[in-house]
Every structure is written in structure tokens, then in C-alpha cells.
Design a protein around this motif. Sequence first.
Motif, short mmCIF file in Angstrom:
data_model
loop_
_atom_site.label_atom_id
_atom_site.label_comp_id
_atom_site.label_asym_id
_atom_site.label_seq_id
_atom_site.Cartn_x
_atom_site.Cartn_y
_atom_site.Cartn_z
N THR A 5 0.86 -1.18 0.00
CA THR A 5 0.00 0.00 0.00
C THR A 5 0.90 1.23 0.00
O THR A 5 1.69 1.43 0.93
N PHE A 6 0.81 2.00 -1.06
CA PHE A 6 1.66 3.18 -1.20
C PHE A 6 0.78 4.43 -1.15
O PHE A 6 -0.19 4.55 -1.90
N GLU A 7 1.14 5.34 -0.28
CA GLU A 7 0.41 6.60 -0.15
C GLU A 7 1.05 7.67 -1.02
O GLU A 7 2.26 7.67 -1.23
N SER A 313 -1.26 3.79 -5.45
CA SER A 313 -0.79 2.51 -4.95
C SER A 313 -0.85 1.43 -6.03
O SER A 313 0.06 0.60 -6.16
#
Length: 398
Positions: A5-7, A313
Motif C-alpha cells: 500500500t503506497f500513499e 498505490s
Amino acid sequence: MTEHTFEQTRWSLADLLPATEGPDFDQLLADLEAAVGELEASRDKLSPDIPQESFLRLLALVEKIATLSRRLGYYGGLWFYADTQDQDALAYRGRMEKLLTGVQNRTLFFDLWWKGLDDEAACRLLAVSGDNAYYLESLRDFKPFTLTEAEEKVINLKDVNGVQALLTVYEVITTDFSFKVEIDGEVKELTRDALMVYARDPRSEVRAAIYQELHRVYGEQATVLGQIYQHIARDWASENVSLRSFDSPISVRNLRNDIPDAVADTLLAVCRQNASLFQRWFRLKAGWLGLDKLQRYDIYAPLSSSEKTYPFSEAADMVLDTLNGFSPELADHALRVFAEDHVDSEVRPGKSGGAFCSSPLPGLTPWVLVNYNGKVGDVATLAHELGHAVHAQMAGEH
């Protein structure tokens, strides 16, 4: 690969400097001053027959000074590009430019001594310089275009208070621009990067509107921006052609890139010879769009319509999965950029436009700036800049 999970966030610069004040920062400045002082104290020992061991000790000092200087300088640049309107960033950057120009002038004598050595003495020292050989050879390439120490010092001062200052002013002015355009009945206020998302809109009227707004805003500052450009171009020509006697303005960049002028000339000649292929593509695209001729705002027009967007993401996972399919090693290098918070992907006022990858030092994971709007082109840009980061990490030992 495992899904992550990339913000969409700002980057962290803590790996470059933990802070810009306090004991750790003061110690770094003290270490830099000590290294510069030690190198200065060696000036009288420089000679063509300097012992190899003494030369290598001085070379290690030069490398230490460069490493500390790059930490200080790159921090200022990356902080500024993340928010060109931040007065603290501007103040720190200005302070470091002054400090590092002083360091450059105080240590200039070593470069001039090295360039001035005869070939026999230089070859003797190159033979023991290991990984620094290419750096030293590159310095000597500039020997014919090097001026006296006093003149070089003046040029360094001139650059930091002239050309570099103009570039900073340009960034401050243009990143503060906002653009208002009506789309689907709603007036939107956008940054330049958010505006240019609509350059690929399937509707010609939308594309035309955003280019008209782009040119309107820049046109309001045309006199100032034009003067900045002219003075930068004239300064480049005056210094490098008039004073240093390069054959042409592009010769400077070619030499820095270790490319002979003839190679660049051949590249440009082949491009000119094949311009008809480029023109044919535009004629074909005009026909596919049902137009007699492309307008400027039709250059990026899509041939088919797609409203699909990609959450950040998902885009990051897509890029990492693609890299992993080719080589897990590449994917691991790219993942490190995310894991260490070295990606600035937000779209926000004041942030520098476009995208870049910055690699300050070997051993440090590069920093990647993108302005991510969720379009397929943004996914490609993210992949492109991460590719530079992968390259930098894999080339770190060189």
C-alpha cells in the motif's frame, strides 16, 4: 511480488541530513571545515613528483569534501523543489550556496594543479588512483578551457549570484502560477501539471482551452521570463565561448558528457535527414482524428477515448510487478525508493513541476519527484523515474 500500500505523500530528506540545525548539523559543518583546512594546508606540498601515498591522502580529502558538500547542497535543492515558496527552504538554499561556493574557491587550487601537470606526471598518479581515475581524467579534459585561479574564483561567485539566482527566481515565479479553465461546466483552478493532464483529453475544445490558458498565464510574465532566458543564454555564451574559447555553446555540454562534438553533430544531422518521418506521423494522426492539419493542442490528442485512472498505490504495484517480471533485483531497487520515503508524488501548489530522479551520492537511495494525477502517462512517468533510480543504485560502485 507482495502487494503493498503506497500513499501519495511528500518525500523525507532525513537520509541526507537529519536536520538543518542542532549538534549533528553543526558537526557536519565542522567536519567540512576541517577537511577544507587540511587540504588548504597541503598546497605547498603539491608538485609533479608528489609521493603516491601523499597524493592518495589528498584525493581522499577531496572526496570527503565533495561528499559533505553534496549532502548539504542537495538537501537545499530537494527541499526547494518540494516547495519553491517555502521561505525557510529558500533561506537554507541561499546559505548553502554561499558556503559551498566558498568551499569551491578555497579548494580550487587542487583542480588547477592537477590540470596543469604534464602527461607523464599525471599518468604516474592515475595509475594508482583506482576508482577515481575517470574523475581525474575528466578534469584534465577541461585543461584547454581553464582560466587562472583568480578568474575561476570570480566566475564561481558570478554564477551563484547570477545564473543560479536567475534560475531560482524563474522557479519561484513559474511554480506559483495557477490556471483557471472551465471543464464540463465547472471552473477549475489547477497547477500546471494538473492542467496539462487535459492535453490528452479526447475533446479538442478542452485541449484548446487549456493551451490558451497556459499561454495566457505565461504571456502575462513574458517580459520577465524572456529577460531571464536571454541573460542565462548570454551568460553561457560569454563565459564558455568568449572567455574559455569553446568552439560552440553545445561543446561545453558535450565535453561534460564525454561525447565528441562530431558525435552530437551526426545525431542532429540524422534527425534532420529523417524529419519527414516525423512529419508523416503528424499527417497520419491528423487523418485518424478527422482533421486536415494538427493544431498545437492536437499533438497529444488520444486516438481513442479512455477515462480510466490508476490510484497511486495501484500504479506503484504495477511498475514493481513489471520490473519483477524482468528481474527481481530491479524491483528490489525500485521498492527501496518507496520503502525509504524517497518519493514525492503529491500534486500541490508551489511544488516544482514535471518529474525527475536525483542521485546525490553512491550508497544513498535516490529521490524521485513526480506530480501524479492518476493517468496512464503518470504511471509511465513513475516507471521512467524509478528506472533512473534503479540505474543509480546499480551503478553506485562505479
